[in-house]
Design a protein around this motif. Structure first.
Motif, PDB file in Angstrom:
ATOM      1  N   SER A   4      -1.964  -1.686  14.514  1.00  0.00           N
ATOM      2  CA  SER A   4      -3.222  -1.006  13.933  1.00  0.00           C
ATOM      3  C   SER A   4      -3.398  -1.443  12.575  1.00  0.00           C
ATOM      4  O   SER A   4      -2.404  -1.730  11.732  1.00  0.00           O
ATOM      5  CB  SER A   4      -3.316   0.595  14.286  1.00  0.00           C
ATOM      6  N   ARG A   5      -4.557  -1.332  12.067  1.00  0.00           N
ATOM      7  CA  ARG A   5      -4.843  -1.856  10.610  1.00  0.00           C
ATOM      8  C   ARG A   5      -5.667  -0.702   9.967  1.00  0.00           C
ATOM      9  O   ARG A   5      -6.354  -0.012  10.540  1.00  0.00           O
ATOM     10  CB  ARG A   5      -5.421  -3.291  10.627  1.00  0.00           C
ATOM     11  N   VAL A   6      -5.396  -0.589   8.507  1.00  0.00           N
ATOM     12  CA  VAL A   6      -6.432  -0.011   7.733  1.00  0.00           C
ATOM     13  C   VAL A   6      -6.996  -0.634   6.808  1.00  0.00           C
ATOM     14  O   VAL A   6      -6.647  -1.713   6.335  1.00  0.00           O
ATOM     15  CB  VAL A   6      -5.686   1.338   7.302  1.00  0.00           C
ATOM     16  N   ILE A   7      -8.144  -0.552   6.413  1.00  0.00           N
ATOM     17  CA  ILE A   7      -8.998  -1.146   5.501  1.00  0.00           C
ATOM     18  C   ILE A   7      -9.379  -0.089   4.729  1.00  0.00           C
ATOM     19  O   ILE A   7     -10.148   1.074   4.862  1.00  0.00           O
ATOM     20  CB  ILE A   7     -10.257  -1.885   6.028  1.00  0.00           C
ATOM     21  N   ALA A   8      -9.372  -0.391   3.283  1.00  0.00           N
ATOM     22  CA  ALA A   8      -9.991   0.398   2.235  1.00  0.00           C
ATOM     23  C   ALA A   8     -10.988  -0.676   1.525  1.00  0.00           C
ATOM     24  O   ALA A   8     -10.849  -1.686   1.098  1.00  0.00           O
ATOM     25  CB  ALA A   8      -9.100   0.806   1.155  1.00  0.00           C
ATOM     26  N   VAL A   9     -12.221   0.078   1.485  1.00  0.00           N
ATOM     27  CA  VAL A   9     -13.407  -0.741   0.985  1.00  0.00           C
ATOM     28  C   VAL A   9     -13.703  -0.352  -0.449  1.00  0.00           C
ATOM     29  O   VAL A   9     -13.880   0.833  -0.829  1.00  0.00           O
ATOM     30  CB  VAL A   9     -14.607  -0.655   1.827  1.00  0.00           C
ATOM     31  N   GLN A  10     -13.512  -1.036  -1.511  1.00  0.00           N
ATOM     32  CA  GLN A  10     -13.693  -0.825  -2.960  1.00  0.00           C
ATOM     33  C   GLN A  10     -15.364  -1.026  -3.330  1.00  0.00           C
ATOM     34  O   GLN A  10     -15.715  -2.170  -3.154  1.00  0.00           O
ATOM     35  CB  GLN A  10     -12.940  -1.580  -3.849  1.00  0.00           C
ATOM     36  N   MET A  11     -16.069  -0.108  -3.928  1.00  0.00           N
ATOM     37  CA  MET A  11     -17.404   0.025  -3.995  1.00  0.00           C
ATOM     38  C   MET A  11     -17.769   0.093  -5.365  1.00  0.00           C
ATOM     39  O   MET A  11     -16.857   0.788  -6.205  1.00  0.00           O
ATOM     40  CB  MET A  11     -18.075   0.819  -3.102  1.00  0.00           C
ATOM     41  N   ILE A 244      -9.381  -4.253   1.037  1.00  0.00           N
ATOM     42  CA  ILE A 244      -8.155  -4.806   1.174  1.00  0.00           C
ATOM     43  C   ILE A 244      -7.571  -4.158   2.673  1.00  0.00           C
ATOM     44  O   ILE A 244      -8.409  -3.195   2.993  1.00  0.00           O
ATOM     45  CB  ILE A 244      -7.355  -4.162  -0.095  1.00  0.00           C
ATOM     46  N   SER A 245      -6.721  -4.785   3.080  1.00  0.00           N
ATOM     47  CA  SER A 245      -6.099  -4.160   4.515  1.00  0.00           C
ATOM     48  C   SER A 245      -4.572  -4.330   4.436  1.00  0.00           C
ATOM     49  O   SER A 245      -3.956  -4.895   3.948  1.00  0.00           O
ATOM     50  CB  SER A 245      -6.598  -5.092   5.371  1.00  0.00           C
ATOM     51  N   ALA A 246      -4.095  -3.557   5.499  1.00  0.00           N
ATOM     52  CA  ALA A 246      -2.691  -3.429   5.745  1.00  0.00           C
ATOM     53  C   ALA A 246      -2.552  -3.146   7.265  1.00  0.00           C
ATOM     54  O   ALA A 246      -3.246  -2.276   7.640  1.00  0.00           O
ATOM     55  CB  ALA A 246      -1.764  -2.630   4.758  1.00  0.00           C
ATOM     56  N   GLU A 247      -1.337  -3.494   7.881  1.00  0.00           N
ATOM     57  CA  GLU A 247      -1.067  -3.098   9.128  1.00  0.00           C
ATOM     58  C   GLU A 247       0.133  -1.918   8.980  1.00  0.00           C
ATOM     59  O   GLU A 247       0.902  -2.062   8.194  1.00  0.00           O
ATOM     60  CB  GLU A 247      -0.266  -4.120   9.928  1.00  0.00           C
ATOM     61  N   LEU A 248      -0.124  -0.929   9.830  1.00  0.00           N
ATOM     62  CA  LEU A 248       0.730   0.347   9.850  1.00  0.00           C
ATOM     63  C   LEU A 248       1.929   0.243  10.795  1.00  0.00           C
ATOM     64  O   LEU A 248       1.429  -0.270  11.974  1.00  0.00           O
ATOM     65  CB  LEU A 248      -0.012   1.408  10.163  1.00  0.00           C
ATOM     66  N   ASP A 249       3.075   0.551  10.571  1.00  0.00           N
ATOM     67  CA  ASP A 249       4.270   0.430  11.417  1.00  0.00           C
ATOM     68  C   ASP A 249       4.840   1.784  11.501  1.00  0.00           C
ATOM     69  O   ASP A 249       5.670   2.142  10.629  1.00  0.00           O
ATOM     70  CB  ASP A 249       5.216  -0.753  11.033  1.00  0.00           C
TER      71      ASP A 249
END
Length: 274
Positions: A4-11, A244-249
């Motif tokens: 799974s992946r999380v994305i944070a959007v900087q605005m 930005i994004s990252a995969e969670l483990d």
């Protein structure tokens, strides 16, 4: 567990909701969604208003924008954490409400910001009195998701370690911290506070932030971060708009907790949710 992946959007949100929604759609169109994905937006993503009256007027229409967000969730097959939006309390104030939507566009959780930013800061604004227009929340919110058990918080909450300790007791594995930190406080405290909350509670953190010089005269720090339960910075938006994004483990998270069971060792557990 599938990747799974999380994305944070900087605005850099402006005062017109329609423009910010278009900004969000633009950034989503730049992303690839190959895995189950949670997209996180910053505090005041929908509109960064200049006056409380403007925010209060917007608070009467939050359901319309939730419907629009739900459409995006279905279109992209994503979960979405909608930073904060003002929601009327039915009187003369509003909540700073953070909504979590699933891939069907359904609201699965709502958290009302508990700690309100009443502080004097050495920037162009001089001081902030969020409590004049905003009603503080009272409920700690932790919810199950395909990405892990998520604890919801907002910006100034970050300075209150007890909230995160309670969420950890309730099983949180991921903390969301949508924010609009000032440049002054951000430079001094943003990264160390986030790392402390991650390390203390052995949780992932996704902190989507506002960045830039805003139409309302505010300046925000940026540096949206994704952190590991060890406190490592997995991704940093620095001072750029976008995602930005990252995969969670979670396997690694549970191994860390087993190797160093700080929750078991804690002699000062909160009795708030016993």
């Amino acid at each position: 567990m599938p990747t799974s992946r999380v994305i944070a959007v900087q605005m850099c949100s402006v005062m017109k909701p329609e423009d910010n929604f278009l900004q969000l759609k633009h950034w989503l169109s730049q992303c690839e969604f190959n895995f189950p994905t949670l997209v996180c937006l910053p505090e005041t993503w929908l509109a960064f208003m200049k006056t409380a009256g403007q925010s209060f007027e917007l608070s009467k229409h939050y359901e319309y924008w939730l419907t629009k967000l739900g459409q995006l969730c279905r279109e992209y097959n994503i979960w979405l954490a909608a930073g904060t939006m003002p929601v009327s309390n039915g009187l003369d104030k509003y909540y700073a409400a953070s909504f979590l939507l699933n891939e069907q566009g359904e609201v699965v959780a709502r958290y009302n910001k508990i700690h309100l930013f009443d502080a004097d800061v050495a920037d162009g604004s001089g001081g902030y009195r969020e409590s004049k227009s905003t009603v503080p929340g009272s409920d700690v919110v932790v919810v199950d998701s395909p990405f892990g058990r998520i604890g919801l918080s907002v910006c100034y909450d970050l300075r209150f370690a007890g909230l995160y300790q309670v969420m950890r007791q309730l099983g949180a594995e991921i903390f969301l911290v949508p924010s609009a930190f000032t440049t002054v406080t951000g430079q001094a405290h943003w990264t160390p506070l986030l790392q402390a909350r991650a390390i203390e509670n052995q949780c992932y953190i996704v902190a989507a932030a506002q960045f830039g010089e805003h139409e309302n005269g505010r300046k925000t720090y940026g540096h949206s971060l994704i952190l590991s339960p060890w406190g490592e910075i997995m991704a940093d938006a620095q001072q750029a708009l976008g995602s930005i994004s990252a995969e969670l483990d979670l396997t690694q998270l549970h191994k860390l907790r087993a190797d160093m069971p700080v929750q078991v060792h804690n002699r000062f557990k909160s009795e708030f949710y016993e």
